[in-house]
Design an enzyme around this catalytic site. Sequence first.
Site: not given
Length: 416
Positions: A38, A206, A208, A235, A267-268, A281
Site C-alpha cells: 500500500y 497487539s 504486530y 507512523q 478507509n473502511r 465503530v
Amino acid sequence: MRVQIQLLLVPNTVPRIIPGIFGELICMRVLVLGADGYLGWPTSIYLSAKGHQVGVNDNFARRTYDHELGAESLIPITTLKKRVDTWKAVGGGNLETFIGDLTDPDFTFSMISKFEPEAIVHFAEQRAAPYSMIDRAHCVYTQVNNVVGTLNILYAIAEINPDIHLVKLGTMGEYGTPNIDIEEGFIEIEHKGRKDLLPFPKQPGSFYHLSKVHDSHNIAFATKIWNLRSTDLNQGVVYGHRTDETELHPDLATRFDYDAVFGTVLNRFIVQAVIGHPLTVYGKGGQTRGMLDIRDTLACIDLALSNPANKGEYRVFNQFTEQFTVGEIAQLIAKTYPGDVQIVNLPDPRVELEEHYYNAIHTKLLDLGLQPHLLSDTLIESLFGVVEKFQHLVDLDAIKPSVSWRATHSPVRSTN
Ligand code: NAD
Ligand code: USQ
C-alpha cells in the site's frame, strides 16, 4: 540545503543531478523494501519521480494473505512487473527489481551488495494487528517475519556499508495509550535525584505492534554498537489512495483495503458509507489515533532521506499530522457523505481502552518542513468518488470483524 546534506552523508559519492519527471534533484540510490505494498509502491515511484535511483523489493507475502483471507484490494492492482513496466513507459525511470524474502539472510545480503544503496526504506513487514492476533501461528509468523527480516537488514548494512541510512517504518501504536503526553521516542526521567533521557515506555496493543517494539530495540542497539545511521518513523494510521504519481496511469494504482483484517479505519468507513453499511465503530469509539494522508507518508520519507541521521544516531520521528477519535471519524464521514449514513457501536473485538487521554508530540517532521495535507471534506469527497467507481466489487463478508483479541483461535473467514 538538501544538496549539502546529501554530499556530507556520502563523501565519496559523485553528485548525480538527474531530471525527474517532477523536477531536478540530486540523486541517491534508494532501496525500497516492501515495494509492492500500500505504501511501498507509491513511495517507490515518488522517489523515482524525484530523480533517485530506486531499487524495489518484495516477496508478495501481502498478496498471499489476500488469498488466505479471501479478501482483496477494492481498487484493482496490477502485478509488480506490470507496475514497474508501466512506470518506465510513462517516463518514470527504471526500477531495479529484487524479488525475495528478507528473512532469508543470503538473499538480503546479496540484494544490498548488488544494489549498493545509500539509503534503505523498510516497509516490508506483516502490518495488520488483527492478522497477528488470529492464533498462535499468525502471531509467531508476524514476529519472526518482522523481527528476523529487520535483523537481516541490520547485519547486511553493518557488513556491507555502515554508512547506509536505514529509514524504518515503525508505528505510533508502539507507545500504546498512556495517561501522559507521548514524546517523540525519548523522555527525560528524573528518578531518585538523577536524570536521564530514556526510550519512551512501550505498551503496544497487539502482537504486530509488539513486533515493531522489538524492531525498535534491535535497531537502536545495532546503531549504537556498529555506528550505523537509522531513523525510526513511528507512523500513525494512514488514509487515502491517490498520489501525484499513481494518478499517471490506472496500472500504477496502489491497493485500497477495506476488510476487517487489513483495512484501516478511515478507509473502511469510506467504503461502508458508500455501500450503505453502518459504520462499524468498535466499542465506545473514544479510541484516539494519530493519522495522516498517504501523500504525507511520502513527504515524511523524503524529509527523512534528505536529512539523514548522523553516524551512530538512532532517531525517532512521530509521523502523523492530526489525531482523531474513531467516533469523530465516523461522524465526519457521516456528515460529509451526501447519502444516509448509520453508525453502529459493535462490541470491541480488540482489548484496548475505548476512551482515554491522548496527546502525542509530533514536531520533528514539521521542523524539517513537512506541510501536512489535513483531513478535509474535499479529500473525503474524493475518496467517496474512487470507492463509488469500484463499489460493485465490495465483498460484504469482508466487513464484519472476524478476529477477537480474547480468543486463541479466531474465526477468520477462511476457517468459517
Ligand atoms: P503492506 O502490507 O501493504 O505492504 C508491506 C509489503 O511488504 C507487502 O507488499 C509485503 O508483501 C511485503 N513484505 C512483507 N514481509 C516481507 C518479507 N519478509 N520480505 C519481503 N517483503 C515482505 O503494508 P503497508 O500498509 O504498505 O505498510 C508498510 C509499512 O508501514 C509496514 O511496516 C507497516 O507496519 C507500516 N505502517 C503502515 C501503516 C498503515 O496505515 N498502512 C501505518 C503505520 C505504519
Ligand atoms: N476500528 C474501529 N472500527 C473498524 C476498524 C477499526 O473502531 O472498523 C478501531 C480499532 O479498534 C482501533 C482503531 O480503529 O482502535 C484503529 O484501527 P486500524 O485497524 O485502523 O489501525 P491499527 O490496527 O492500529 O493498525 C494500522 C495499520 C498498522 C499501523 C497502525 C498505526 O494497519 O500497520 O501500525 O495503523 S497505529 O494505529 O498508530 O499504531
